[in-house]
Design an enzyme around this catalytic site. Sequence first.
Site, PDB file in Angstrom:
ATOM      1  N   SER A   1     -12.987   5.833  -1.170  1.00  0.00           N
ATOM      2  CA  SER A   1     -12.309   5.677  -0.538  1.00  0.00           C
ATOM      3  C   SER A   1     -11.577   6.582  -0.431  1.00  0.00           C
ATOM      4  O   SER A   1     -12.248   8.052   0.187  1.00  0.00           O
ATOM      5  CB  SER A   1     -11.189   5.038  -1.088  1.00  0.00           C
ATOM      6  OG  SER A   1      -9.650   6.193  -1.463  1.00  0.00           O
ATOM      7  N   LEU A   2     -10.570   6.454   1.245  1.00  0.00           N
ATOM      8  CA  LEU A   2     -10.193   7.404   1.794  1.00  0.00           C
ATOM      9  C   LEU A   2      -8.713   7.776   1.894  1.00  0.00           C
ATOM     10  O   LEU A   2      -8.235   7.002   1.498  1.00  0.00           O
ATOM     11  CB  LEU A   2     -10.533   6.842   3.361  1.00  0.00           C
ATOM     12  CG  LEU A   2     -11.842   6.550   4.203  1.00  0.00           C
ATOM     13  CD1 LEU A   2     -11.880   5.254   5.294  1.00  0.00           C
ATOM     14  CD2 LEU A   2     -12.179   7.471   3.885  1.00  0.00           C
TER      15      LEU A   2
ATOM     16  N   ASP B   1       0.558  -1.308  -0.375  1.00  0.00           N
ATOM     17  CA  ASP B   1       0.030   0.505  -0.196  1.00  0.00           C
ATOM     18  C   ASP B   1       0.919   0.896  -0.501  1.00  0.00           C
ATOM     19  O   ASP B   1       0.309   2.145  -0.785  1.00  0.00           O
ATOM     20  CB  ASP B   1      -0.995   0.031   0.767  1.00  0.00           C
ATOM     21  CG  ASP B   1      -2.189  -0.894   1.290  1.00  0.00           C
ATOM     22  OD1 ASP B   1      -2.046  -1.816   0.180  1.00  0.00           O
ATOM     23  OD2 ASP B   1      -2.249  -1.545   2.148  1.00  0.00           O
TER      24      ASP B   1
ATOM     25  N   ASP C   1       1.206   4.120  -2.882  1.00  0.00           N
ATOM     26  CA  ASP C   1       0.624   5.568  -2.388  1.00  0.00           C
ATOM     27  C   ASP C   1       2.002   6.435  -3.180  1.00  0.00           C
ATOM     28  O   ASP C   1       1.775   7.774  -2.898  1.00  0.00           O
ATOM     29  CB  ASP C   1       0.127   5.513  -0.501  1.00  0.00           C
ATOM     30  CG  ASP C   1      -1.048   5.311  -0.498  1.00  0.00           C
ATOM     31  OD1 ASP C   1      -1.687   5.186  -0.727  1.00  0.00           O
ATOM     32  OD2 ASP C   1      -1.078   4.585   0.932  1.00  0.00           O
TER      33      ASP C   1
ATOM     34  N   CYS D   1      17.036 -26.038 -21.082  1.00  0.00           N
ATOM     35  CA  CYS D   1      17.209 -25.326 -19.410  1.00  0.00           C
ATOM     36  C   CYS D   1      16.849 -26.719 -19.092  1.00  0.00           C
ATOM     37  O   CYS D   1      15.244 -25.994 -18.784  1.00  0.00           O
ATOM     38  CB  CYS D   1      17.101 -23.405 -19.372  1.00  0.00           C
ATOM     39  SG  CYS D   1      18.099 -23.427 -17.772  1.00  0.00           S
TER      40      CYS D   1
ATOM     41  N   GLU E   1     -12.397   4.895  15.240  1.00  0.00           N
ATOM     42  CA  GLU E   1     -12.540   3.879  14.776  1.00  0.00           C
ATOM     43  C   GLU E   1     -10.926   2.465  14.000  1.00  0.00           C
ATOM     44  O   GLU E   1     -10.248   3.441  13.609  1.00  0.00           O
ATOM     45  CB  GLU E   1     -13.054   3.059  13.296  1.00  0.00           C
ATOM     46  CG  GLU E   1     -14.928   4.088  13.846  1.00  0.00           C
ATOM     47  CD  GLU E   1     -15.983   4.370  12.431  1.00  0.00           C
ATOM     48  OE1 GLU E   1     -15.356   3.555  11.099  1.00  0.00           O
ATOM     49  OE2 GLU E   1     -16.831   5.190  13.223  1.00  0.00           O
TER      50      GLU E   1
HETATM   51  S1  IVH Z   1     -15.273   4.731   6.116  1.00  0.00           S
HETATM   52  C1  IVH Z   1     -16.990   7.557   3.013  1.00  0.00           C
HETATM   53  N1  IVH Z   1     -15.063   3.411   7.891  1.00  0.00           N
HETATM   54  O1  IVH Z   1     -11.556   1.107   3.606  1.00  0.00           O
HETATM   55  C2  IVH Z   1     -15.785   6.689   3.643  1.00  0.00           C
HETATM   56  N2  IVH Z   1     -13.442   2.942   6.071  1.00  0.00           N
HETATM   57  O2  IVH Z   1      -9.492   3.237   2.300  1.00  0.00           O
HETATM   58  C3  IVH Z   1     -16.397   5.312   3.539  1.00  0.00           C
HETATM   59  N3  IVH Z   1     -13.127   0.911   5.887  1.00  0.00           N
HETATM   60  O3  IVH Z   1     -13.301   2.052   0.802  1.00  0.00           O
HETATM   61  C4  IVH Z   1     -14.935   4.704   4.392  1.00  0.00           C
HETATM   62  N4  IVH Z   1     -12.386   0.072   7.940  1.00  0.00           N
HETATM   63  O4  IVH Z   1     -13.329  -0.504   2.921  1.00  0.00           O
HETATM   64  C5  IVH Z   1     -15.043   3.620   6.969  1.00  0.00           C
HETATM   65  N5  IVH Z   1     -14.144   2.009  10.108  1.00  0.00           N
HETATM   66  C6  IVH Z   1     -13.951   2.591   8.389  1.00  0.00           C
HETATM   67  C7  IVH Z   1     -13.321   1.393   7.289  1.00  0.00           C
HETATM   68  C8  IVH Z   1     -13.431   1.286   6.581  1.00  0.00           C
HETATM   69  C9  IVH Z   1     -11.949  -0.062   6.477  1.00  0.00           C
HETATM   70  C10 IVH Z   1     -11.765   0.519   4.239  1.00  0.00           C
HETATM   71  C11 IVH Z   1     -13.043   0.712   3.607  1.00  0.00           C
HETATM   72  C12 IVH Z   1     -12.758   2.374   2.737  1.00  0.00           C
HETATM   73  C13 IVH Z   1     -11.409   1.587   2.459  1.00  0.00           C
HETATM   74  C14 IVH Z   1     -10.813   3.455   2.296  1.00  0.00           C
END
Ligand code: IVH
Length: 671
Positions: free
Chosen positions: A92-93, A40, A44, A432, A118
């Site tokens: 995604s985040l 990852d 990134d 080979c 979280e």
């Molecule tokens: S919130 C709009 N909360 O991480 C944002 N995501 O890299 C909604 N993920 O696509 C995501 N734990 O699959 C959220 N406690 C958590 C999470 C979480 C895992 C995953 C999720 C997301 C990805 C982003």
Amino acid sequence: MMPDLFSQTEEPRDEVMRLRRELEEANRLYYVENSPTLSDREFDIKMRRLQELETLYPELADASSPTQHVGSDLSDTGKNFKSITHRYPMLSLGNTYSQAEIDEWMSKLPAGAEIVAELKYDGLSISLWYEDWKLVHAVTRGDGIRGDDVLRNILTVKSIPHTVPDTLPRRFELRGEVLLPWESFERLNKEREAEEEPLFANPRNAASGTLKLLDDKEVERRGLTCFLYYMLGEELPGKTHFERMQTVRSWGFPVSDAIKLCKSAEEVTEFINYWDNARKSLPVATDGIVLKVNNLKMQEELGYTAKNPRWAIAYKFPAEKQHTLLKSITYQVGRTGVVTPVANLEPVQLSGTTVQRATLHNEDFVRQLEIAEGDEVWVEKGGEIIPKITGKLNSSGRAGEYRFPETCPVCGTRLVRAEGEAAWRCPNESGCPPQIQGRLLHFVSRKAMNIDGLGEELINLLYEKELVRTTADFYDLQAGRIAALEGLGDKSAAKIIKSIGNSKQVPWARVLFALGIRMVGETTAKKIARRFSSIDLLRAAGKDELTAVEDVGEQIADNIIAYLADPQNTANIERLRQAGVRMEGEKAAEPREDGALKGMSIVISGVFAHHSRDEYKAMIEEYGGKNTGSISGKTTFVLAGENMGPEKRKKAEQLGVRLVGEDEFLAMLND
Ligand code: IVH
């Protein structure tokens, strides 16, 4: 030290193009193939560099750049699972890796903003749609806009309610993460090892592979779990995220207890520090924490960028790391002749397992790390279960002397390195030993000809005794010769002969895979076999017809053409055919004489609603048309779906090639 991933000499345009290619490929391997190659972190770093370049050189910006869209797990364009448009895009985040980056994000929030912390569960995201108090859809993220409805499989997850009381809102959506617990993951990989199937790199990939299975009994057996972390919909109770999550839990849904309402940056740091260690004893994989603005109104005001919400951010835990002695570098020759350097390490404990070997991939990788035998090196295990060397701690000072071998460590042939490729290859394909043995082993493997009783050791023995040198030799084997080998007897010999006989029933697609053409994997072979129903038709195909097959690019097309042009391969294929191995499939529908598409050359592009791409390709052929991969002056029209690539669109415009939509196309066939 991280290796220098960026060239000092490359032109910005070339670097941008290269990064886009690498990131798209990494996305595909991660989301579609479930076998990631980049960590990852590496992903990134490349993504940030691409963002930086696109900001510095706005003229290079492109709406289809991976910086502008999330990676896609849509693999079958609606074939096995129906694809559904998300009611709210699934984003995604943004990732951060340091306290400083978290502080920066927090400093941009309105004063007094409360934060919910979280765990970031490392599985794959799912969106559960409840309507009229019933679970009606379970949609994967897909490309963020559309996803696959995998409801059938989600219904096997025990903690997810199928129905809810009618006192709850009539319509709501829950988003969460589907996970395969460590224990189930390890059990699954053990089974796969015994079956000689490729192992999943980590529980995330295993969960993703599981969710896309067609057999829901098998999904149930593997034992997925789930945590939910967001609720969406109209007129739902609660003004804050934290309140809502408590409510969702009280409704009987799986919401993690590892959730904390933080009123200060210190409380956030405390949460991170606690879970960085405590997570190691959780039954499921986590790779960081997620911080969310608590107040829903504030969330709405902060809004979204093209890819991420501004109201949430992820912090990724650093990978576990250890240092140890690099005792030696040895070299392995694979089935396709690629010579891979391998690090032999002083055994060291890392995340619960002993590590003593790690791949060094290729010459450039070793040079970038500037490592040599005798160095103290860092070993990491990130999201990938397979350990990696990431740098050195102490140097023996010998890195400058490092030389990749010039000749094959097994057969002594001078190695070659194709332009643009990182790998050195032994070109002695037919002489080979590890290459020949590798091909023989691949041929008999379960997903290829599925010949029982022939493991690596026995194959090597048959090779050494000169009983089998090419795959066709298997079909000339006699029970007596096998029975006479050490450790075998009449019984096992008879079994092997029977299994070799049975392999004559293996369908054409798997025979094609078994041939071991470079880069033609199981899925690609299936797609090629569907389009070309015999080896003779495949041999007659031109490059353009080959690249019209989904997944077949220029490189694969070249490999197929070169393979079938080689006289030794041709002779071997002839012997296989004589022996009764299937070199053709079930008869495909005969092209219609007076087909509506007779003489037309058609390119397919984009995503379709009514049929899959493969179905359209079959229709084109059935109606007398020809599928081609790229737009040229000879193209009659482009069958254009949604999200057609901008490059293709431009090309069609330039050449005056007409775009035909899905509905118009189907009408053409009906006329
Ligand atoms: S919130 C709009 N909360 O991480 C944002 N995501 O890299 C909604 N993920 O696509 C995501 N734990 O699959 C959220 N406690 C958590 C999470 C979480 C895992 C995953 C999720 C997301 C990805 C982003």
